[in-house]
Scaffold this motif. Structure first.
Motif, PDB file in Angstrom:
ATOM      1  N   ARG A 203       0.827  -1.205   0.000  1.00  0.00           N
ATOM      2  CA  ARG A 203       0.000   0.000   0.000  1.00  0.00           C
ATOM      3  C   ARG A 203       0.867   1.264   0.000  1.00  0.00           C
ATOM      4  NH1 ARG A 203      -3.263  -2.827   3.727  1.00  0.00           N
ATOM      5  NH2 ARG A 203      -2.338  -1.651   5.454  1.00  0.00           N
ATOM      6  N   VAL A 206       2.445   1.734  -3.524  1.00  0.00           N
ATOM      7  CA  VAL A 206       1.478   2.191  -4.533  1.00  0.00           C
ATOM      8  C   VAL A 206       1.313   3.709  -4.442  1.00  0.00           C
ATOM      9  CG1 VAL A 206      -0.959   2.185  -5.157  1.00  0.00           C
ATOM     10  CG2 VAL A 206       0.218   0.034  -4.778  1.00  0.00           C
ATOM     11  N   GLU A 214      -1.573  -2.711  -6.339  1.00  0.00           N
ATOM     12  CA  GLU A 214      -1.219  -3.188  -5.006  1.00  0.00           C
ATOM     13  C   GLU A 214      -0.795  -4.655  -5.036  1.00  0.00           C
ATOM     14  OE1 GLU A 214      -3.404  -3.786  -0.703  1.00  0.00           O
ATOM     15  OE2 GLU A 214      -3.856  -1.972  -1.865  1.00  0.00           O
TER      16      GLU A 214
END
Length: 400
Positions: A203, A206, A214
């Motif tokens: 996370r 990203v 992800e």
């Protein structure tokens, strides 16, 4: 204001839970993680008991919520455990586990606690939670076959002359690194939730990279942790194969000890969870208390069982010990993630036996195996019977 009587019964239940935590720390979670390492002469018995206590305490706090909630809320339907019911269940299970510790036979703690909780729950008029029982039984039945087979195959691979240990051991370390990347921790998410290293990293990547999905970063994070683990252990075995194997074995023991804390603390404090609505105690505080009980048990009672597991089941060298610990770690983390109470004695003993058979059954005691399996089954049935009868007697006398 909470009634004094309710506080008093909760205190009695908490003391019973603390005794249960001590018994588990002295037996299941305290003895099993480092038994193969002790058997391979990688660490002394007393030092193993000390370290496993600290790691089990950490696991209880960071990974203990899932199994704790399952034991407290999912083993029986239609009723909520009362303080007297929790006391009967915990004392029944703790006494049986403690007897196993002093007799030198590893009682399956998860079998004992599950039988005790279900026994008092049915005595209260509850209904069986069949879907949960099916999930638990599936894991219990598969554990000896999956763990033993995986340990056997790994040990055979490490013994094969055509496969160099300089390559095989780091490869196994890489697999363990991938498993570590998927371990879920309460500290990585919000209240009542948990998350893994790989998912948290994915996370973050990203957002910061603004490219890729992800899932892509999740896979990349897992592989990165695995490669780092393989590189570190590869360096160890390149310098000195024997020393590198022992270091890797100690790391595996630490991971299993941490996992044991995350799983086994729920067996000790799970029956207290339904009481938290009456006496306002946060679950993290309950986990800390249970972790301290495990710690005390590991430091005071675990050495006896560590010796029993290390010497009585199989004569293990470093390679077979490594082979036993890897599937044990994987099964333990699976159980923690699913919130299924599982016996670490069953996990470790099955893996030790499987790795021992890879060397033509080197030192595997068939008689000890038979007695252990009978003890597992007997502990489940005996805990159920005693807790059911015990609560029926207590409720008739005290009208609870």
């Amino acid at each position: 204001m909470v009634a004094i009587g309710a506080v008093g019964t909760f205190v009695v239940a908490a003391l019973a839970s603390l005794f249960m935590a001590w018994a588990i720390g002295a037996g299941s979670s305290g003895s099993t993680p480092f038994a193969p390492a002790v058997g391979a002469n990688a660490i002394s018995v007393m030092r193993a008991g000390f370290i496993v206590g600290l790691l089990g305490f950490g696991g209880a706090i960071l990974q203990g919520a899932n199994v704790t909630n399952a034991v407290g809320n999912e083993l029986i339907g239609g009723v909520t455990l009362t303080a007297p019911a929790a006391v009967v269940a915990l004392l029944t299970a703790a006494v049986l586990v403690a007897l196993g510790v002093f007799a030198g036979y590893p009682i399956a703690t998860a079998f004992t606690v599950t039988g005790a909780v279900v026994g008092v729950g049915l005595a209260m008029g509850g209904t069986p939670a069949w879907p949960k029982y099916q999930q638990i039984a599936t894991l219990w039945v598969l554990t000896p076959f999956v763990g033993g087979s995986a340990a056997y195959a790994t040990a055979r691979g490490l013994r094969a002359e055509r496969i160099s240990e300089v390559w095989a051991v780091p490869a196994l370390a890489g697999l363990v690194g991938v498993l570590v990347a998927n371990m879920e921790f309460a500290a990585f998410a919000g209240p009542g939730e948990s998350d893994s290293i790989a998912r948290l990293a994915a996370r973050s990547l990203v957002v910061s990279a603004s490219v890729g999905t992800e899932t892509l970063w999740f896979v990349a994070s897992m592989l990165a942790v695995g490669l780092v683990a393989a590189a570190v252990v590869g360096r160890w075995v390149t310098v000195d194969v024997a020393s590198g194997q022992q270091r890797f074995l100690l790391v595996l023991g630490g991971l299993v000890a941490f996992s044991a804390g995350g799983s086994q603390v729920g067996l000790a404090i799970g029956p207290l969870v339904p009481l938290l609505d009456v006496v306002t105690v946060p679950l993290p505080a309950l986990l800390v208390g249970g972790g301290l009980g495990l710690l005390a048990g590991s430091w005071t009672g675990a050495p006896r069982m560590i010796k029993a597991l290390a010497q009585d089941y199989s004569s293990l060298g470093p390679r077979r010990s490594i082979a036993a610990m890897i599937p044990s770690f994987a099964i333990a983390q699976t159980a923690v993630a699913l919130g299924v109470p599982v016996s670490f004695n069953e996990i470790i003993v099955s893996a030790i036996i499987g790795s021992g058979y890879a060397a033509s059954g080197a030192g595997v005691s068939g008689r000890k195996m038979l007695y252990t399996v009978l003890a597992w089954i007997g502990s489940l049935l005996l805990a159920f019977t005693l807790s059911y009868g015990g609560f029926t007697l207590v409720s008739s006398v005290l009208s609870v």
